[in-house]
Enzyme design. Structure first.
Site, short mmCIF file in Angstrom:
data_model
loop_
_atom_site.label_atom_id
_atom_site.label_comp_id
_atom_site.label_asym_id
_atom_site.label_seq_id
_atom_site.Cartn_x
_atom_site.Cartn_y
_atom_site.Cartn_z
N HIS A 247 -3.76 -79.81 -6.10
CA HIS A 247 -2.57 -79.95 -6.95
C HIS A 247 -2.16 -78.61 -7.57
O HIS A 247 -2.65 -78.23 -8.64
CB HIS A 247 -2.88 -80.96 -8.07
CG HIS A 247 -1.66 -81.42 -8.81
ND1 HIS A 247 -1.51 -82.71 -9.26
CD2 HIS A 247 -0.54 -80.77 -9.18
CE1 HIS A 247 -0.35 -82.82 -9.87
NE2 HIS A 247 0.25 -81.65 -9.84
N HIS B 241 1.44 -75.82 -8.06
CA HIS B 241 2.89 -75.61 -7.94
C HIS B 241 3.11 -74.14 -7.58
O HIS B 241 2.78 -73.26 -8.37
CB HIS B 241 3.58 -75.94 -9.26
CG HIS B 241 3.44 -77.38 -9.65
ND1 HIS B 241 4.34 -78.34 -9.28
CD2 HIS B 241 2.47 -78.02 -10.34
CE1 HIS B 241 3.94 -79.53 -9.73
NE2 HIS B 241 2.81 -79.37 -10.38
N ARG C 164 6.16 -73.04 -6.47
CA ARG C 164 7.53 -72.73 -6.94
C ARG C 164 8.52 -72.20 -5.92
O ARG C 164 9.69 -72.03 -6.27
CB ARG C 164 7.49 -71.73 -8.12
CG ARG C 164 6.61 -72.14 -9.28
CD ARG C 164 7.05 -73.47 -9.87
NE ARG C 164 6.38 -73.73 -11.14
CZ ARG C 164 6.24 -74.95 -11.64
NH1 ARG C 164 6.72 -76.01 -11.00
NH2 ARG C 164 5.64 -75.12 -12.79
N ASP D 237 5.75 -85.48 -7.50
CA ASP D 237 5.10 -84.96 -8.71
C ASP D 237 6.06 -84.28 -9.67
O ASP D 237 6.98 -83.58 -9.26
CB ASP D 237 3.99 -83.97 -8.36
CG ASP D 237 3.24 -83.56 -9.62
OD1 ASP D 237 2.59 -84.43 -10.21
OD2 ASP D 237 3.33 -82.40 -10.02
N HIS E 154 -3.84 -85.95 -12.00
CA HIS E 154 -4.13 -85.58 -13.40
C HIS E 154 -4.28 -86.74 -14.40
O HIS E 154 -3.48 -86.89 -15.32
CB HIS E 154 -3.09 -84.59 -13.91
CG HIS E 154 -1.65 -84.86 -13.52
ND1 HIS E 154 -1.04 -86.08 -13.64
CD2 HIS E 154 -0.72 -84.01 -13.00
CE1 HIS E 154 0.22 -85.99 -13.22
NE2 HIS E 154 0.43 -84.74 -12.83
N ASP F 139 -3.47 -78.51 -11.34
CA ASP F 139 -2.06 -78.68 -11.70
C ASP F 139 -1.48 -77.33 -12.15
O ASP F 139 -0.72 -77.27 -13.12
CB ASP F 139 -1.89 -79.75 -12.79
CG ASP F 139 -0.43 -80.17 -12.97
OD1 ASP F 139 0.42 -79.73 -12.16
OD2 ASP F 139 -0.13 -80.92 -13.91
N PHE G 205 7.15 -78.29 -19.12
CA PHE G 205 5.74 -78.69 -19.12
C PHE G 205 4.94 -77.78 -18.17
O PHE G 205 5.44 -77.42 -17.12
CB PHE G 205 5.59 -80.11 -18.58
CG PHE G 205 6.17 -81.19 -19.45
CD1 PHE G 205 5.48 -81.67 -20.54
CD2 PHE G 205 7.41 -81.76 -19.15
CE1 PHE G 205 6.00 -82.70 -21.32
CE2 PHE G 205 7.94 -82.78 -19.92
CZ PHE G 205 7.23 -83.25 -21.01
O1 DOR Z 1 2.81 -80.01 -16.74
C1 DOR Z 1 3.33 -80.22 -15.67
N1 DOR Z 1 4.01 -79.29 -14.99
N2 DOR Z 1 3.24 -81.46 -15.16
C2 DOR Z 1 3.92 -81.82 -14.08
O2 DOR Z 1 3.79 -82.94 -13.70
C3 DOR Z 1 4.83 -80.87 -13.41
C4 DOR Z 1 4.42 -79.49 -13.65
C5 DOR Z 1 5.48 -78.50 -13.26
O3 DOR Z 1 6.05 -78.60 -12.19
O4 DOR Z 1 5.72 -77.56 -14.04
#
Ligand code: DOR
Length: 433
Positions: free
Chosen positions: A61, A63, A65, A153, A232, A305, A323
């Site tokens: 998990h 990101h 970007r 997600d 998560h 995450d 977030f």
């Molecule tokens: O904190 C988070 N950031 N939770 C998520 O589910 C998405 C992620 C994000 O893409 O920044």
């Protein structure tokens, strides 16, 4: 070229026993050739000083970007962060711009990450077109293009009927559905766990927003036979639901993040978005339930995450900031320091949860150090204490709540497909044989 790593300490996973051995690999095929003592000659030898030699870490998990949010992270910087954190394989979430909902976009991510070459990037494709929660994507075509799982997600799929159809189709192609469990009719525009939200005068994401959706999806997975992977997990009721589902034989797995194992909403004493993450930091009771679930195997894997954002975005205050926390470069040392060094968890178990188990859950290759396996290795220095220093991150994201934490168990060398992709000097040395 044949590369040999000498002087490493390997782990026998079942008995948690350490032993000294060398590993010989081929950087052309990217495979391990042999493991043991008195191995054949190599073209290049890396000499360790007894550091731990583990199978490369795997994160289901992250990101990355790209495409679309290159100011936060790129595939190159995210892959460099993975390598620096000891991760040789990461599954990246599709909430990019455009979202990864077509085979072409997936193929682009796979190609771009192969060009970078620092870690293996396995794309997770959207469940719905544009992550809009309405029209299902073409699961078989996405799988053929490299998808290892399906997820929207960042958002939960709100419509239960549509999710039922998604589970049916996922079962047919054999892909896991990884859920961001959040019933938005309950969480609305919430930003923090309920008690913290009250303290700061903000709106909340209550525990039920998470567990209600997990309950729904457990029942759908049970009916359809699909593999449900819960992202998560953060609350006690969610841990209990996953445990209950496992006791019923539902095909379910779950992940937990270092931040939900180590932090609670009590740290949020000011309007600082470094603590803003979704799902939010919860109570001490929730944290303890997550730890219990992680230790007893209810929560199968550790996942970061990793969610990089720019400093400007994160400086907006809790209500407006996005977030997310970065996690790739701190995950192992956090877990080593707070779980292995404290005796709460064996090293073998941590390696299992951060390498072997994620590999098998998403049917990836790796997670073991045996001849014929991918030459994906992580070397850990168990002795040198270092502070978490965000300015040194390879990630563009600096948004970590762990800045200044003093940790041990840092990755010092990472090998992916037989090539050194990260090396921290001067702990280890290399020389031509
Ligand atoms: O904190 C988070 N950031 N939770 C998520 O589910 C998405 C992620 C994000 O893409 O920044």
């Amino acid at each position: 070229m044949r590369v040999r790593i000498d002087g490493g300490t390997l782990l026998e996973p079942i008995l948690n026993k350490r032993y000294q051995a060398s590993v010989l690999m081929d950087d052309q095929t990217g495979l391990i050739l042999s493991v043991g003592t008195d191995l054949p000659e190599a073209d290049y030898v890396i000499a360790l000083n007894g550091e731990l030699l583990l199978p490369g870490l795997v994160d289901l998990h992250v990101h990355l970007r790209e495409p679309g949010f290159e100011a936060k992270e790129t595939i190159a910087t995210g892959a460099a962060a993975a390598a620096a954190g000891g991760f040789t394989q990461v599954a990246c979430m599709p909430n990019t711009n455009p979202p990864l909902d077509s085979p072409q976009l997936l193929e682009w991510v796979v190609k771009a990450s192969e060009d970078v070459g620092l870690t293996r990037v396995r794309p997770i494709a959207c469940i719905t077109m544009g992550q809009a929660g309405e029209v299902l994507t073409d699961f078989a075509a996405l799988q053929a293009a490299g998808a290892v799982a399906l997820s929207d997600d960042g958002k939960g799929v709100q419509h239960g009927g549509r999710m039922r159809e998604a589970f049916e189709r996922a079962a047919a192609v054999g892909l896991p559905i990884a859920i961001h469990a959040e019933d938005e009719t309950i969480s609305g525009a919430g930003v923090l766990h309920s008690s913290a939200a009250r303290r700061l005068g903000l709106t909340d994401i209550p525990p039920e927003a998470e567990s209600a959706m997990i309950a729904r999806d457990i029942l759908l997975a049970e009916q359809t036979g699909a593999h449900l992977h819960v992202c998560h997990v953060s609350v006690e009721s969610a841990v209990s639901l996953v445990r209950w589902a496992k006791s019923r034989g539902v095909r379910i797995s779950a992940e937990v993040t270092p931040h939900h194992l180590l932090l609670t909403e009590a740290v949020i004493d000011r309007d600082d978005a470094v603590f803003k993450v979704n799902p939010p930091l919860r109570t001490e009771a929730d944290r303890l339930a997550c730890i219990e679930g992680f230790l007893d195997g209810t929560l199968d894997v550790l996942a970061t995450d990793h969610a990089p954002h720019t400093a400007a975005e994160k400086s907006q205050g809790v209500a407006a900031a996005p977030f997310g926390m970065v996690g790739l470069e701190t995950a192992f040392a956090l877990m080593y320091t707070h779980f292995v060094a404290t005796g709460r968890m064996t090293l073998s178990d941590l390696v299992h949860r951060a390498s072997t188990a994620p590999t098998s859950l998403f049917q990836l290759n790796g997670g073991v150090i045996v001849p014929g396996a991918p030459a994906d290795l992580t070397v850990i220095d168990e002795k040198t204490e270092r502070l978490v220093t965000p300015d040194e991150f390879a990630s563009k994201g600096r948004n970590t709540p762990f800045a200044g934490w003093r940790l041990v168990g840092w990755p010092v060398l990472t090998v992916c497909a037989g090539k050194v992709v990260y090396q921290r000097q001067p702990t280890v040395g290399g020389n031509n044989a």
